[in-house]
Design a protein around this motif. Structure first.
Motif, PDB file in Angstrom:
ATOM      1  N   ALA A  88       0.819  -1.209   0.000  1.00 40.48           N
ATOM      2  CA  ALA A  88       0.000   0.000   0.000  1.00 40.48           C
ATOM      3  C   ALA A  88       0.853   1.258   0.000  1.00 40.48           C
ATOM      4  O   ALA A  88       0.531   2.250  -0.665  1.00 40.48           O
ATOM      5  CB  ALA A  88      -0.945  -0.001   1.202  1.00 40.48           C
ATOM      6  N   GLY A  89       1.954   1.225   0.747  1.00 41.03           N
ATOM      7  CA  GLY A  89       2.827   2.394   0.798  1.00 41.03           C
ATOM      8  C   GLY A  89       3.400   2.770  -0.549  1.00 41.03           C
ATOM      9  O   GLY A  89       3.657   3.947  -0.821  1.00 41.03           O
ATOM     10  N   MET A  90       3.573   1.774  -1.438  1.00 38.56           N
ATOM     11  CA  MET A  90       4.120   2.046  -2.769  1.00 38.56           C
ATOM     12  C   MET A  90       3.195   2.915  -3.615  1.00 38.56           C
ATOM     13  O   MET A  90       3.654   3.642  -4.496  1.00 38.56           O
ATOM     14  CB  MET A  90       4.361   0.722  -3.506  1.00 38.56           C
ATOM     15  CG  MET A  90       5.422  -0.171  -2.911  1.00 38.56           C
ATOM     16  SD  MET A  90       5.458  -1.740  -3.827  1.00 38.56           S
ATOM     17  CE  MET A  90       6.487  -2.726  -2.757  1.00 38.56           C
ATOM     18  N   VAL A  91       1.892   2.804  -3.376  1.00 40.04           N
ATOM     19  CA  VAL A  91       0.932   3.516  -4.237  1.00 40.04           C
ATOM     20  C   VAL A  91       0.202   4.634  -3.508  1.00 40.04           C
ATOM     21  O   VAL A  91      -0.505   5.426  -4.132  1.00 40.04           O
ATOM     22  CB  VAL A  91      -0.098   2.529  -4.833  1.00 40.04           C
ATOM     23  CG1 VAL A  91       0.602   1.464  -5.655  1.00 40.04           C
ATOM     24  CG2 VAL A  91      -0.973   1.885  -3.762  1.00 40.04           C
ATOM     25  N   ALA A  92       0.356   4.738  -2.181  1.00 43.99           N
ATOM     26  CA  ALA A  92      -0.316   5.784  -1.414  1.00 43.99           C
ATOM     27  C   ALA A  92       0.292   7.149  -1.726  1.00 43.99           C
ATOM     28  O   ALA A  92       1.423   7.266  -2.198  1.00 43.99           O
ATOM     29  CB  ALA A  92      -0.207   5.490   0.080  1.00 43.99           C
ATOM     30  N   ASP A  93      -0.456   8.187  -1.418  1.00 44.41           N
ATOM     31  CA  ASP A  93       0.042   9.553  -1.588  1.00 44.41           C
ATOM     32  C   ASP A  93       1.001   9.943  -0.471  1.00 44.41           C
ATOM     33  O   ASP A  93       1.816  10.849  -0.644  1.00 44.41           O
ATOM     34  CB  ASP A  93      -1.143  10.524  -1.628  1.00 44.41           C
ATOM     35  CG  ASP A  93      -2.075  10.227  -2.782  1.00 44.41           C
ATOM     36  OD1 ASP A  93      -1.800  10.675  -3.910  1.00 44.41           O
ATOM     37  OD2 ASP A  93      -3.075   9.512  -2.565  1.00 44.41           O
ATOM     38  N   LEU A  94       0.896   9.251   0.668  1.00 48.56           N
ATOM     39  CA  LEU A  94       1.793   9.495   1.794  1.00 48.56           C
ATOM     40  C   LEU A  94       1.951   8.209   2.567  1.00 48.56           C
ATOM     41  O   LEU A  94       0.967   7.544   2.886  1.00 48.56           O
ATOM     42  CB  LEU A  94       1.225  10.587   2.712  1.00 48.56           C
ATOM     43  CG  LEU A  94       1.974  10.826   4.026  1.00 48.56           C
ATOM     44  CD1 LEU A  94       3.372  11.372   3.771  1.00 48.56           C
ATOM     45  CD2 LEU A  94       1.180  11.780   4.929  1.00 48.56           C
ATOM     46  N   HIS A  95       3.213   7.837   2.849  1.00 53.95           N
ATOM     47  CA  HIS A  95       3.499   6.676   3.685  1.00 53.95           C
ATOM     48  C   HIS A  95       4.131   7.177   4.971  1.00 53.95           C
ATOM     49  O   HIS A  95       5.235   7.723   4.969  1.00 53.95           O
ATOM     50  CB  HIS A  95       4.439   5.706   2.964  1.00 53.95           C
ATOM     51  CG  HIS A  95       4.849   4.525   3.807  1.00 53.95           C
ATOM     52  ND1 HIS A  95       5.936   3.725   3.483  1.00 53.95           N
ATOM     53  CD2 HIS A  95       4.345   4.008   4.957  1.00 53.95           C
ATOM     54  CE1 HIS A  95       6.067   2.775   4.392  1.00 53.95           C
ATOM     55  NE2 HIS A  95       5.119   2.931   5.297  1.00 53.95           N
ATOM     56  N   ILE A  96       3.414   6.991   6.096  1.00 61.68           N
ATOM     57  CA  ILE A  96       3.941   7.334   7.408  1.00 61.68           C
ATOM     58  C   ILE A  96       4.551   6.063   7.984  1.00 61.68           C
ATOM     59  O   ILE A  96       3.836   5.129   8.340  1.00 61.68           O
ATOM     60  CB  ILE A  96       2.832   7.871   8.334  1.00 61.68           C
ATOM     61  CG1 ILE A  96       2.212   9.138   7.739  1.00 61.68           C
ATOM     62  CG2 ILE A  96       3.379   8.136   9.729  1.00 61.68           C
ATOM     63  CD1 ILE A  96       0.974   9.622   8.478  1.00 61.68           C
ATOM     64  N   GLN A  97       5.863   6.007   8.032  1.00 60.68           N
ATOM     65  CA  GLN A  97       6.533   4.801   8.519  1.00 60.68           C
ATOM     66  C   GLN A  97       6.631   4.869  10.033  1.00 60.68           C
ATOM     67  O   GLN A  97       7.452   5.592  10.595  1.00 60.68           O
ATOM     68  CB  GLN A  97       7.915   4.653   7.888  1.00 60.68           C
ATOM     69  CG  GLN A  97       8.567   3.311   8.213  1.00 60.68           C
ATOM     70  CD  GLN A  97       9.924   3.135   7.558  1.00 60.68           C
ATOM     71  OE1 GLN A  97      10.335   3.942   6.719  1.00 60.68           O
ATOM     72  NE2 GLN A  97      10.638   2.087   7.934  1.00 60.68           N
ATOM     73  N   ALA A  98       5.759   4.136  10.693  1.00 58.77           N
ATOM     74  CA  ALA A  98       5.701   4.146  12.153  1.00 58.77           C
ATOM     75  C   ALA A  98       4.989   2.895  12.629  1.00 58.77           C
ATOM     76  O   ALA A  98       4.206   2.284  11.894  1.00 58.77           O
ATOM     77  CB  ALA A  98       4.946   5.390  12.652  1.00 58.77           C
TER      78      ALA A  98
END
Length: 395
Positions: A49-59
């Motif tokens: 999902a992070g690959m295609v999302a507009d923002l990836h919050i890594q937490a």
């Protein structure tokens, strides 16, 4: 925004997602097609999902700084898997709208609480007892043997489960599980499994997708077949009403799947609830007017739910990492995707995972046709191309 607000979130705004797996990836695509931006919170450096999302919050899922950032960016947040900490959802509920609620997810996260809730709604489940100690197994009724011992939390795809023939085997399995809380269920005379995917809005309105008949292999869903009716119409109607009652009883807002066992006498019992879109609903991406993922976005945004009308009979084939490997070989090779797509009615969905591993969910193929027989024949051709067992044949 109030947790129970039905205010519409307009396209162009942000929707939030806890979890970065393939269900989240497909949600991102659906939400973005409606014009929304999506922020995903996931601890992984790289995730589908992070690959295609507009923002990836890594937490981490319980990281308050990450959760605060997500709530500040998004008017409403959902989850893509059931094991996100309920306390994280409660933290978010104080700051934005959450779909589904922490209380609903907390019930479904614990098999004992889940079964007690379902029974409280007057809906049948397999005979069972909570198991918190070996003494509970020693006192369990005789009619629960043979049975299945399941870890109460964190089990999926057949993990955390042991089929047991006797009390002694149950105690041994309990020890192997490390003494964690479990549930012991009686083995029932199963004919087949069906699942109901339902979307329920914050206004209480709901829509139900055509029911899927499911086939599992090694505890993992392998095939879902959707005909839209037929010989199983009576159990399907009963299952639909039960799923609606469960969603309403939970005060559930979002997309929910209820899995049912159809017993040899035609009666139904609930197996489990998944508080999210489900593999057995993937066919809706190509066979229904509105997919389960678009419904998820519509619920979140307070938009009217879409029709679930079925265009055509459908078969969904789950693609595991095993298809990258020849029998007896540990060297991966690329499957014949051209051969898959040469089959009329086949639509390929891959999840963007970098490494294929055995038993890892890598994608799925939806096949539609004019008739159920045509669809099943085409699905068998796809299965041959991928080197997997064909679906069971049923009308």
């Amino acid at each position: 925004m109030s947790q129970h607000s039905t205010a519409i979130v307009a396209p162009g705004d942000w929707l939030g997602l806890l979890g970065g797996g393939q269900l989240g990836r497909m949600f991102c695509h659906a939400a973005q097609s409606l014009g929304y931006k999506v922020a995903v919170l996931d601890p992984a450096d790289e995730c589908p999902a992070g690959m295609v999302a507009d923002l990836h919050i890594q937490a981490a899922y319980d990281d308050t700084a990450g959760l605060t950032r997500l709530a500040e960016r998004c008017s409403v947040v959902t989850t893509e898997f059931e094991n996100v900490p309920a306390d994280s959802l409660r933290f978010l509920q104080a700051r934005c709208r959450v779909s589904p609620s922490a209380d609903a997810v907390a019930i479904v996260q614990d098999r004992n609480a889940e079964k007690a809730f379902i029974a409280s709604q007057g809906i049948a489940v397999a005979p069972n007892v909570p198991v918190l100690s070996e003494a509970d197994l020693a006192a369990a009724p005789d009619n629960l043997f043979p049975g299945i011992l399941k870890a109460a939390r964190l089990g999926y795809d057949g993990k955390g489960q042991a089929r047991i023939a006797s009390r002694e085997q149950a105690i041994e399995a309990f020890r192997e599980f490390g003494g964690v809380a479990c549930v012991l269920e009686a083995l029932m005379p199963l004919d087949h499994e069906i699942s109901v995917v339902i979307a329920r809005g914050f206004d209480g309105a709901d829509v139900v997708f055509p029911i899927a008949r499911n086939e599992h292999r090694d505890g993992i869903l392998a095939v879902s077949t959707v005909s839209g009716g037929g010989a199983d119409a009576s159990p399907q109607a009963q299952a639909t009403l039960a799923a609606q009652k469960i969603a309403a009883g939970l005060g559930y807002h979002g997309v929910l799947c209820v899995e049912f066992f159809v017993l040899t006498d035609g009666s139904l019992i609930v197996n489990e609830i998944a508080p999210r879109p489900h593999n057995s609903g993937h066919y809706s991406m190509d066979a229904c007017v509105t997919s389960q993922f678009e419904q998820q976005a519509r619920v979140m945004a307070g938009l009217p739910l879409g029709t679930t009308r079925l265009f055509a009979p459908a078969v969904m084939l789950n693609i595991l990492g095993d298809v990258w490997f020849e029998p007896g070989s540990d060297t991966p090779r690329e499957p014949d995707w051209a051969g898959v797509l040469a089959v009329e009615g086949a639509k390929l969905h891959l999840y963007g995972k970098a490494e294929a591993r055995r038993a890892r969910k890598m994608g799925h193929v939806n096949i539609t046709g004019v008739t159920l027989a045509d669809t099943q024949a085409a699905a068998a051709r796809v299965a041959r191309v991928l080197g997997i067992a064909p679906a069971e044949s049923h009308a």
